[in-house]
Design an enzyme around this catalytic site. Structure first.
Site, PDB file in Angstrom:
ATOM      1  N   ALA A  58      58.650  -8.361 -64.086  1.00 54.01           N
ATOM      2  CA  ALA A  58      59.738  -9.068 -63.386  1.00 54.01           C
ATOM      3  C   ALA A  58      61.130  -8.797 -63.965  1.00 54.01           C
ATOM      4  O   ALA A  58      62.097  -9.413 -63.527  1.00 54.01           O
ATOM      5  CB  ALA A  58      59.497 -10.571 -63.310  1.00 54.01           C
ATOM      6  N   ALA A  59      61.239  -7.879 -64.933  1.00 56.38           N
ATOM      7  CA  ALA A  59      62.586  -7.550 -65.428  1.00 56.38           C
ATOM      8  C   ALA A  59      63.418  -6.979 -64.280  1.00 56.38           C
ATOM      9  O   ALA A  59      64.599  -7.290 -64.123  1.00 56.38           O
ATOM     10  CB  ALA A  59      62.499  -6.537 -66.561  1.00 56.38           C
ATOM     11  N   GLY A  60      62.773  -6.168 -63.440  1.00 48.87           N
ATOM     12  CA  GLY A  60      63.458  -5.594 -62.274  1.00 48.87           C
ATOM     13  C   GLY A  60      63.864  -6.692 -61.300  1.00 48.87           C
ATOM     14  O   GLY A  60      64.980  -6.693 -60.766  1.00 48.87           O
ATOM     15  N   ASP A  61      62.969  -7.655 -61.067  1.00 46.65           N
ATOM     16  CA  ASP A  61      63.280  -8.778 -60.159  1.00 46.65           C
ATOM     17  C   ASP A  61      64.477  -9.553 -60.691  1.00 46.65           C
ATOM     18  O   ASP A  61      65.362  -9.973 -59.946  1.00 46.65           O
ATOM     19  CB  ASP A  61      62.089  -9.739 -60.048  1.00 46.65           C
ATOM     20  CG  ASP A  61      60.864  -9.062 -59.461  1.00 46.65           C
ATOM     21  OD1 ASP A  61      61.030  -8.039 -58.777  1.00 46.65           O
ATOM     22  OD2 ASP A  61      59.747  -9.541 -59.711  1.00 46.65           O
TER      23      ASP A  61
HETATM   24  O1  RIB Z   1      57.820  -7.615 -60.218  1.00 47.10           O
HETATM   25  C1  RIB Z   1      56.819  -8.391 -60.806  1.00 47.10           C
HETATM   26  C2  RIB Z   1      55.895  -8.921 -59.745  1.00 47.10           C
HETATM   27  O2  RIB Z   1      55.215  -7.843 -59.152  1.00 47.10           O
HETATM   28  C3  RIB Z   1      54.807  -9.830 -60.261  1.00 47.10           C
HETATM   29  O3  RIB Z   1      55.197 -11.185 -60.311  1.00 47.10           O
HETATM   30  C4  RIB Z   1      53.654  -9.549 -59.310  1.00 47.10           C
HETATM   31  O4  RIB Z   1      53.307 -10.637 -58.494  1.00 47.10           O
HETATM   32  C5  RIB Z   1      54.066  -8.343 -58.498  1.00 47.10           C
HETATM   33  O5  RIB Z   1      54.495  -8.702 -57.248  1.00 47.10           O
END
Ligand code: RIB
Length: 297
Positions: free
Chosen positions: A246-249
């Site tokens: 989730a660093a990208g998120d």
């Molecule tokens: O970017 C991380 C996410 O990728 C995780 O939370 C997982 O659910 C996938 O969707």
């Protein structure tokens, strides 16, 4: 308001000493069930930065669907575009090793039910927003419909094409900011991206397809952005990574919040880079997304 349209998953996070290789079995140390999914992560992350956010997506009818809905309600997102589909919830099986690297396998479940028609049913949320974000864990035609509607209404669109697959010319044209990591860039450009020079060439190719700017996140090495004739580099921040999930998120949402506030590209990139560096120091996806005061203090 920022609108996020995307996946909602229950992440099964398994800590391992070493990621399993092809044909190999390894022992996991423990398992945690943490809400995730790129759509949910980005929406929660935006809210934690103090911006108003709506999420369009679907959870399943199972126990995870109930938990995920409760989690999102507690985060106080606008959930008028959240539906329960008569199927199972999205699942991500995530292995995380000692250095924070991971492998992720996702099962779409209810995320696969986010259709173009469902986007149209929620057109009011598109109209009410200033910035629209999506990724590739929901069907392609839904993302295409979303961005077409958003651009018709002059919204700012941010595409995080993850997991990577080819982007149609129409979607490229309707994307203002394309945010990719190196792996995604290599796949999309069909080029090698081993050095900064190669990354720049591949990013310029993506930029020529329509987006205003192409942002390449480089993990510990920061980011490289192509905008017009300009190349902007953002230095990496050295931290001890525990989990890079989730660093990208986190980067995408922090970037979106800054763009929504009208900050310039360099400011938005520096802020997003700081946010992502904080997120890798904690385990899990949604559990690692920092609050505004943690980034600016
Ligand atoms: O970017 C991380 C996410 O990728 C995780 O939370 C997982 O659910 C996938 O969707």
């Amino acid at each position: 308001m920022i609108l996020v349209v995307g996946s909602i998953n229950m992440d099964f996070v398994i800590e391992v000493d070493k990621l399993p290789q092809k044909g190999e079995s390894v022992h996991g140390k423990n398992i945690r069930y943490i809400p995730g999914g790129k759509g949910a992560n980005q929406a929660v992350a935006v809210k934690r930065l103090g911006a108003d956010v709506a999420l369009i997506g679907k959870v399943g009818e199972d126990v995870f669907g109930k938990d995920l809905r409760k989690f999102l309600e507690n985060e106080k997102l606008d959930l008028s575009g959240l539906q329960t589909a008569p199927t199972s919830s999205g699942i991500a099986a995530i292995n995380v090793d000692k250095s924070g690297d991971n492998t992720i396998t996702i099962i779409s479940g209810a995320n696969g039910e986010v259709t173009p028609e469902f986007i149209e049913e929620n057109i009011n949320l598109v109209k009410e927003s200033k910035v629209v974000i999506s990724q590739f864990e929901i069907p392609d035609d839904a993302v295409e419909k979303l961005f077409a509607l958003a651009k018709k209404d002059n919204k700012i669109t941010i595409l995080n094409p993850s997991p990577a697959k080819q982007i149609s010319p129409k979607l490229f044209k309707n994307t203002d900011y394309l945010v990719v990591n190196e792996t995604e860039l290599a796949l999309l450009s069909k080029m090698k991206v081993r050095s900064q020079k190669e990354i720049e060439i591949a990013a310029k190719l993506m930029h020529s397809k329509g987006p205003k700017a192409v942002v390449v996140t480089l993990g510990a090495d920061g980011a490289l952005t192509i905008s017009g004739k300009e190349t902007i580099t953002t230095d990496g921040i050295k931290v001890k990574a525990v989990d890079t999930t989730a660093a990208g998120d986190c980067f995408v949402r922090a970037f979106a919040v800054q763009i929504e506030k009208g900050r310039n590209l360099k400011e938005a990139l520096d802020f997003a880079n700081q946010a992502a560096a904080i997120s890798v120091q904690k385990m899990g996806a949604s559990s690692s997304l920092p609050l505004l005061n943690e980034i600016t203090s």
